[in-house]
Write an enzyme that holds these catalytic residues in place. Structure first.
Site, PDB file in Angstrom:
ATOM      1  N   ASP A   1       2.013  -4.951  -5.820  1.00  0.00           N
ATOM      2  CA  ASP A   1       2.977  -3.981  -5.309  1.00  0.00           C
ATOM      3  C   ASP A   1       2.253  -2.667  -5.115  1.00  0.00           C
ATOM      4  O   ASP A   1       1.359  -2.320  -5.896  1.00  0.00           O
ATOM      5  CB  ASP A   1       4.139  -3.805  -6.293  1.00  0.00           C
ATOM      6  CG  ASP A   1       5.025  -5.038  -6.399  1.00  0.00           C
ATOM      7  OD1 ASP A   1       5.135  -5.780  -5.406  1.00  0.00           O
ATOM      8  OD2 ASP A   1       5.624  -5.245  -7.464  1.00  0.00           O
TER       9      ASP A   1
ATOM     10  N   ASP B   1       8.569  -7.883  -0.458  1.00  0.00           N
ATOM     11  CA  ASP B   1       9.820  -7.489  -1.108  1.00  0.00           C
ATOM     12  C   ASP B   1      10.787  -6.888  -0.089  1.00  0.00           C
ATOM     13  O   ASP B   1      11.987  -7.194  -0.096  1.00  0.00           O
ATOM     14  CB  ASP B   1       9.560  -6.478  -2.222  1.00  0.00           C
ATOM     15  CG  ASP B   1       8.701  -7.025  -3.345  1.00  0.00           C
ATOM     16  OD1 ASP B   1       8.682  -8.265  -3.540  1.00  0.00           O
ATOM     17  OD2 ASP B   1       8.043  -6.215  -4.030  1.00  0.00           O
TER      18      ASP B   1
END
EC number: 3.4.23.36
Length: 179
Positions: A131, A145
């Site tokens: 991330d 995501d």
């Protein structure tokens, strides 16, 4: 084969192709951005984009959103694999362009995070997802995501407004070309 059945079959193939193209593009974009993030951002470093509001911050996430299920990476891997299989199965029956777009987004995102779970440290079925996008107070996320969330929102909206995956609209008997 009657002409209407042949037309429906062709429309279904076009919708599956649309779904797969969207999924491949989003998967590629996710993979590319994760490779760039790993190559150019040091763990723990924060690179401001828009002041403190938006920044790049490299995080390796063993869990799901909001750091949930961090000790259950193997289960998240199996769920992602099930989502991929389910979307492909549903995709074969689609007649709705909007459902193909939404499912393509979900599929591309699920594949992006699944690849991390399978091939990244610390190993298969336990890999940590990369991330790197931090916005405001929101948890750090990635392209996959975003694709999953946006695709899910689209699918929920389609469902709420009565658009079915087969191209029909709840309460109507004819096929909706706009769905």
């Amino acid at each position: 084969m009657p002409e209407a059945a042949e037309t429906a079959k062709l429309a279904g193939r076009r919708r599956l192709t649309t779904l797969l193209i969207i999924a491949v593009v989003l998967f590629g974009l996710d993979l590319l951005t994760k490779c760039l993030a790993v190559a150019f951002i040091d763990p723990g470093e924060s690179v401001p984009i828009i002041g403190d509001f938006a920044r790049f911050t490299l995080v390796r996430n063993p869990g799901a959103a909001f750091s949930m299920a961090t000790g259950m990476t193997w289960l998240l891997t199996l769920i992602a694999a099930a989502v991929v299989i389910g979307v492909i199965r549903i995709g074969r029956t689609l007649r709705s362009l909007w459902w193909a777009i939404g499912l393509g987004m979900v599929l591309g995102g699920a594949l992006g995070n699944l690849v991390d779970r399978l091939f990244r440290y610390p190993g298969p079925l336990q890999g940590h997802v990369v991330d790197f996008v931090a916005v405001g107070w929101w948890p750090v996320f990635n392209v996959a995501d975003s694709a999953i969330v946006c695709g899910a929102i689209l699918l929920v909206a389609l469902t709420v407004f009565g658009f079915e995956p087969d191209g029909t609209r709840s309460g109507r008997k004819h096929t909706e070309e706009t769905a």
